[in-house]
Each structure stands twice: as structure tokens, then as C-alpha cells.
Design a protein around this motif. Sequence first.
Motif, PDB file in Angstrom:
ATOM      1  N   LEU A  92      13.946   4.029  -4.697  1.00  0.00           N
ATOM      2  CA  LEU A  92      12.500   3.848  -4.660  1.00  0.00           C
ATOM      3  C   LEU A  92      11.766   4.701  -5.696  1.00  0.00           C
ATOM      4  O   LEU A  92      10.578   4.503  -5.929  1.00  0.00           O
ATOM      5  N   ARG A 142       9.161   3.446   1.949  1.00  0.00           N
ATOM      6  CA  ARG A 142       8.999   2.301   1.045  1.00  0.00           C
ATOM      7  C   ARG A 142       7.519   2.033   0.771  1.00  0.00           C
ATOM      8  O   ARG A 142       7.113   1.775  -0.375  1.00  0.00           O
ATOM      9  N   THR A 156      15.723   6.330  -1.020  1.00  0.00           N
ATOM     10  CA  THR A 156      14.595   6.980  -1.699  1.00  0.00           C
ATOM     11  C   THR A 156      14.886   7.195  -3.182  1.00  0.00           C
ATOM     12  O   THR A 156      13.953   7.208  -4.000  1.00  0.00           O
ATOM     13  N   ASP A 167       5.558   2.114  -2.868  1.00  0.00           N
ATOM     14  CA  ASP A 167       4.793   0.967  -3.368  1.00  0.00           C
ATOM     15  C   ASP A 167       3.342   1.350  -3.642  1.00  0.00           C
ATOM     16  O   ASP A 167       2.736   0.911  -4.618  1.00  0.00           O
ATOM     17  N   HIS A 198      10.836   2.341   6.270  1.00  0.00           N
ATOM     18  CA  HIS A 198       9.708   1.511   5.839  1.00  0.00           C
ATOM     19  C   HIS A 198       8.532   2.384   5.409  1.00  0.00           C
ATOM     20  O   HIS A 198       7.817   2.057   4.448  1.00  0.00           O
TER      21      HIS A 198
END
Length: 333
Positions: free
Chosen positions: A34, A323, A31, A327, A320
Motif C-alpha cells: 500500500l 487500505r 502495508t 487511498d 481495510h
Amino acid sequence: MKLSVLDQAPISRHSNAKETLNNTLKLAKITEELGYTRYWVAEHHNTNGLASTSPEVLITRIASLTETIRVGSGGVLLPQYAPFKVAENFKTLEVFFPDRIDLGVGRSPGGSQTTRLALTDSVNKSLRDFPRQLADLQGFLHNTLPKEHPYRMIKAAPRLDNVPPTWVLGLSERGAKSAAELGLGFVFGHFIKPVNGQAVMEAYLSNFQPSPTLGQPETIVCIFVVCADTEEEAEELALSQDKWLLSVGKGADTKVPSIDEVKKKEFSDEELNEIKKNRERCIIGTPAKVKKELNRLSDFYQTDEFMIITNIYDFDAKEHSYRLLADAFDFER
């Protein structure tokens, strides 16, 4: 919009505490990459399904493996401890990881009355002392205890120019006002009880007083999220969280069940109604759906930061989910 993580380190069925805490370290690093803002760990005791019992120890380990993400507690159970010792713990963390530590504190008893007495070494401490403890904590952190305070000459070490910001985790207008009047950050637990949240946040914003660490109010809303590529997949993944929340509410087994286990279970009408009610604490769906709902709640709560908690069975699916959210909000990496 800023997104952060709350990790209770829930243990999945057929797993164990060691694997779970190693997954906590993995998720913290992922994270951070990310673009998430914070990674907070919880404090729970006397439960078989939650491995996060010592936030200070976990914070040290996580912060040593990361470089930029803020790391904190969500939160230290202040009524069970001495504000002086909490201040020293977090000032020490600040020495090793400057400008990256968050001190989140809560009023929760941390478990049953017997569990609480074990934490306090049989001292029967009142939860009503929380506002006083919160004020003492700030006094020890900033060396600002009033002259008439019995511990005025006691200094929390190490001595620092900058100390970690304090955040109060709460559900009520009373808790929000306590945070506001001391000039602390406030985290609303939508994931626990999404009732009266707008009034709670308004109580914080309207009563805020600037402090040595905060010149203006700062808020976070914590919420359950399960995000997947399709609506159907998200709903299926959420089954394990649905059953887990149901068990937690009953005071039963707190390990996260597998989807197959849940599908074999026949729920009563009462249980189905409870699951439906629990869904008010969650957002389940595709990245587009989750983003839309978070943006709506951002306006509703007047906040620009959400702390995401995802307690599902499969770790890869959890990763996921985080993620997909990153995004969807197009975080800078």
C-alpha cells in the motif's frame, strides 16, 4: 505526508498468539504494497493480550518477507538491556537487510517492578541511566565512545560502514532533548499521552544537533486510528478499542474484546468519562475525516510522518482501515 505502522500484536478474544503473529506478517506485507513507509513492532512483557515480546525476532521475520518497507522496533526497552548487546543485534539485522532497519528505543520499564527484575536477571537498574545508555548505544553503533570510557576498546560487531538510524520514543521534553542532543530521530507517543505534545516537539526541534546518521531533525507522531467507509461503521469498530484501552488502563485483561461483547457491557459514568478522555488519543472516522485531522496535527506537531496503531477486534476491518488511509493519501504503489 508519510504514514507508517506500529504493531503491538494485540490478541483478540477467541484468538491466540500464533494467529495474531501470523496476522502481523500479513499486515506487514499488505502495508508495504500500500506504500507505507515503516512497519515497527513493540515490546511488551508479562501480558496476556500482546504477542509482541521480542522485536528483534519479529523484525527478522518481517524483513525477510518484505522488500522495501523499513522495519523496526517501537521500541526496544533500553533500560533493561546492555547498550552493547542492542548495538550488536541491530548491526546484525543491518547486514541482512541493508538500509531497511530502524532502531527505536524507549525508556519504559516494560511492566511491573517484578517483571522488570525478571528482564534484568534481578539487577536493579535505574531508569535515570537512560540518557547515559543512549549515548553509549550510539558510541557502540558508530565506534565513537570517548577515550576515557571504560569500554572504549570494545567494538560492537559486525563492523559496518552504515548502521541503522536510532529513534527515541518519548512523551516528555526531557526525552525529546536527549534525542535532539545526540542527533537522533524522535517519536512522540500521542497514542499514549497527548499532553504537552507541541512543547515536547519544539524542545526536540530547537535542541537538535547533527549526528553521523542525521543531519537534520526527523520526527514521527504515533496515534490510534480507526478508519471505515462510514462514520457509523468507524464508531462501531472503535468500540473494541475503547474497551481495550479501558482495560489496559485498569491493568486488567489486555485481550481485545469483540464488538458484541462490548455492547453487552454497561459502563459506569466514571468509565464513560475515561473512554471519552481516551478518544483524545485517537482519530475515528471516514477517510476524509481522518485525513483532515492528520493534516491538522501535521501542522500542530510540525511533522510529516504519522505512525498508525489500530487495535480493533476484527483483522479484516483493521486491514481495510489501513487500505482506506493509503487511498485517502493517494500513495504511490
